[in-house]
Motif scaffolding. Structure first.
Motif, short mmCIF file in Angstrom:
data_model
loop_
_atom_site.label_atom_id
_atom_site.label_comp_id
_atom_site.label_asym_id
_atom_site.label_seq_id
_atom_site.Cartn_x
_atom_site.Cartn_y
_atom_site.Cartn_z
N ALA A 1 -9.76 1.95 5.93
CA ALA A 1 -8.41 2.52 6.00
C ALA A 1 -8.24 3.20 7.34
CB ALA A 1 -8.21 3.52 4.86
N LYS A 2 -7.05 3.03 7.92
CA LYS A 2 -6.81 3.64 9.22
C LYS A 2 -6.51 5.11 9.05
CE LYS A 2 -4.71 -0.47 11.20
NZ LYS A 2 -3.39 -1.08 11.31
N ILE B 1 0.82 -1.19 0.00
CA ILE B 1 0.00 0.00 0.00
C ILE B 1 0.87 1.25 0.00
CG2 ILE B 1 -0.26 0.07 2.52
CD1 ILE B 1 -3.14 0.78 0.14
N SER C 1 -3.11 5.82 7.86
CA SER C 1 -2.74 5.62 6.46
C SER C 1 -3.20 6.78 5.58
CB SER C 1 -3.24 4.27 5.92
OG SER C 1 -4.51 3.99 6.35
N ARG D 1 -12.07 5.53 1.27
CA ARG D 1 -11.00 4.71 1.85
C ARG D 1 -11.28 4.42 3.31
NH1 ARG D 1 -6.11 4.50 -0.39
NH2 ARG D 1 -5.22 4.91 1.65
N LYS D 2 -11.81 5.42 4.01
CA LYS D 2 -12.11 5.19 5.42
C LYS D 2 -13.25 4.20 5.59
CE LYS D 2 -10.24 8.31 8.47
NZ LYS D 2 -10.48 9.09 9.67
#
Lengths: 244, 404
Positions: free
Chosen positions: B315-316, B3, B319, B310-311
């Protein structure tokens, strides 16, 4: 113990305050079994999307709870919610929401990186018929192709729950049927529980479980014994907004 | 880890799809970095040049001079040489401007005179003929040593040993026979020591006779030392000794000058100037950094939806932070690299300008450490100024980000 996988209990949610206050969910209850293809049907404003967001852990209810495998989302902190989304959820949006700077394969990889148990990207590309387009960018694809990528990004995570928010809402009749067939495939092939929000009533015939929503509550909660495959499905544009 | 590669890729594609915007953002960084690189390399080149052209001269002697109210006698100087083992000898210094009759026109020269030891004042070697010797000094012979450039300017050629130069100074005409040619000194030497570029060296005894001066009354002398290490210490001690002999202990009538400390002084002035100009350049880097921040804020706003997606996929926060930090870092790193290349070219341009203006060759000096530091620093600027926008992006809740 029953085999209920997802439990929605007394869910309430409102937006705004005072005069402008709008109750979107007013005590919603239902359960979904593991591996079910579940369709949430309802007209605009019936609370479908809000419900989906709450199940997806990106919005919170005012009252009631959502539990997955016995874990209540309300009791999770931000980090646990992120891990929950990462581990259990796949999201397919109405407007595809692909990342424009990444090509098809990379967009699907974005999903794969976020999973502990991802499916093989190439296999997903093949299943979705995207092998010939894998180096194209979203702007070079048709709507149906983009939605396939979006599905790919969701299923590659090998999610327990595949959440689809009006996945065919922006597509034509033929493409819609293809997309539905793909989701059906994923449901069968990978065993994901599918929760699909739609206002297209015809779609209910391909589901195991049909939940009709209206004004923030569950009106009908039916198990469909005679489900058909997506390819047998037929509807016409004028049926789309037929009365519930 | 894959990633991470994607973050770089996304950053690259995002920059590429907004080429003009990214370039304008980089411009501030480019200007800042290129000026820093050019200033550093020219500054380094300068100090190299100074130490190279001056330190060879330094250390072998020091100068003692009075303010003119009391002369130093040769007796005092003899005693000084006797008292300090490290001091090997002395020479008077008499310098004045004169006009020499050249091939086509009159040429201004600087006559410097002393005894035969005066040869050691200049580190440039004698390339033809010889230096005047003790007997010529004792007999006050009209002989001279001229530098290469002077020979060319007066005679139009370099092999002029045996030729005569006609000069006029303070209304007196005199003729000196060329016995030796000295290699031309660097332009910086004449720049630092002032006066005409052509140097003619003669026995001071002849000059004393020419102007009718007392050979025992000296106001400016060079004292030579055996070891450069002793130069600084001896310059202090000899000055005190001579001042005491003149009954001027504790006053500032007698002074001494040692070239090494002069070099140190010059170098520290140069370092100060370099630091100041660097500061100005650093301000432009700062402005460039603000530009990066501004454009990253725009980028975050534009890509709110992408952040939301993405969240919602899990996704963290960290990131998302990385994604935007990498992008701002990449913008400023690219700007930094372009800036380094431009700075490299600029410094050669400046070097050429210096050469054209002062016929001094200052070679810009680069080293890999400097370039790495500048590159990392420019990336650091991107990360520093990218932090706020990235944090802003990372803190978005997926539901808000998706709603936009």
């Amino acid at each position: 113990m029953n085999n209920d996988f997802l439990e929605i209990k007394d869910l309430k949610k409102s937006f705004g305050t005072g005069e402008a206050r709008q109750d979107v969910l007013r005590g919603m209850n239902f359960t979904v079994k593991k591996g079910e293809f579940c369709v949430l049907l309802g007209p605009s404003g019936s609370g479908k999307s809000t419900l989906l967001n709450i199940i997806g852990g990106i919005d919170t209810p005012d009252e009631g709870y959502v539990s997955i495998n016995g874990d209540k989302l309300e009791e999770m902190n931000e980090k646990q919610l992120t891990m929950y989304r990462r581990k259990h959820l796949g999201y397919v949006f109405q407007m595809y929401n692909l990342i424009p700077n990444l090509n098809v394969k990379e967009n699907i990889e974005v999903g794969a990186y976020l999973s502990d148990k991802p499916l093989d990207v190439e296999e997903v590309l093949t299943t979705l018929g995207l092998q010939n387009h894998k180096y194209k960018y979203p702007s070079q694809l048709s709507g149906g192709q983009q939605q396939r990528v979006s599905i790919g990004r969701a299923v590659v995570k090998n999610p327990d729950i595949l959440m689809c928010d009006e996945p065919t809402g922006a597509l034509d009749y033929k493409t819609s049927k293809e997309i539905l067939a793909l989701i059906e495939d994923c449901n069968k092939k990978f065993g994901s529980t599918v929760i699909m929000v739609t206002h297209n009533e015809a779609i209910k015939y391909i589901a195991d479980h049909v939940i009709k929503l209206r004004d923030g509550v569950v009106r009908h909660n039916d198990i469909n014994e005679k489900k058909i495959s997506a390819f047998e499905l037929e509807w016409y544009p004028w049926m789309w907004h037929s009365k519930m | 880890m894959g990633i991470f590669l994607d973050y770089w890729k996304m950053a690259f594609f995002n920059i590429r799809s907004n080429k003009v915007r990214a370039f304008l953002t980089m411009l501030g960084i480019i200007i800042g970095v290129s000026s820093v690189v050019a200033i550093l390399s020219i500054g380094n080149g300068m100090s190299n040049f100074i130490s190279g052209s001056l330190s060879s001269m330094a250390g072998s002697y020091f100068e003692v001079y009075t303010n003119g109210s009391k002369p130093i006698t040769t007796r005092i100087l003899d005693n000084t040489v006797e008292k300090f083992d490290s001091i090997t000898g002395y020479s008077e210094v008499l310098a004045f401007k004169a006009t020499a009759a050249g091939l086509k026109k009159e040429v201004e020269v600087k006559v410097e005179s002393g005894n035969e030891m005066f040869k050691g004042k200049d580190s440039n070697e004698i390339i033809a003929g010889r230096y005047f010797d003790k007997s010529e000094y004792d007999l006050a012979k009209p002989v001279c040593v001229i530098d290469q450039n002077g020979a060319k300017e007066i005679f139009g050629r370099e092999d002029v040993v045996g030729e005569f130069i006609n000069m006029v100074a303070y209304g007196r005409e005199f003729t000196a026979k060329v016995v030796g040619i000295r290699k031309a000194g660097s332009a910086l030497q004449s720049m630092l020591f002032g006066g005409p570029k052509i140097k003619v060296e003669m026995p001071a005894s002849f000059v004393n006779e020419l102007f009718g001066m007392d050979p025992d009354s000296l106001y400016d002398v060079l004292l030579f030392v055996d070891d450069p290490e002793n130069a600084v210490e001896m310059s202090v001690k000899a000055k005190q000794y001579i001042a005491a002999a003149l009954n001027e202990r504790g006053t500032d009538m007698v002074k001494s000058y040692e070239l090494n400390s002069g070099i140190a002084q010059f170098s520290s002035i140069l370092a100060g100037v370099t630091a100041f100009v660097m500061l100005v350049a650093a301000i432009s880097l700062f402005v460039g950094g603000v530009g990066v921040m501004n454009i990253m804020l725009v980028s975050v706003t534009e890509r709110t939806r992408e952040i939301g997606i993405r969240k919602s996929l899990g996704a963290k926060t960290v990131s998302i932070l990385w994604q935007f930090l990498i992008e701002s870092g990449l913008i400023s790193l690219t700007g930094g690299v372009i800036g380094i290349v431009l700075g490299y070219l600029f410094s050669f341009l400046i070097s050429a300008i210096i050469k054209a203006a002062g016929s001094v060759t200052v070679l810009p000096e680069f080293n890999i450490v400097m370039i790495l530091v500048v590159a990392l620093f420019s990336m650091g600027i991107g990360i520093f100024f990218g932090w706020y926008p990235a944090k802003k992006a990372a803190k978005m809740t997926p539901i808000d980000a998706l709603r936009m």
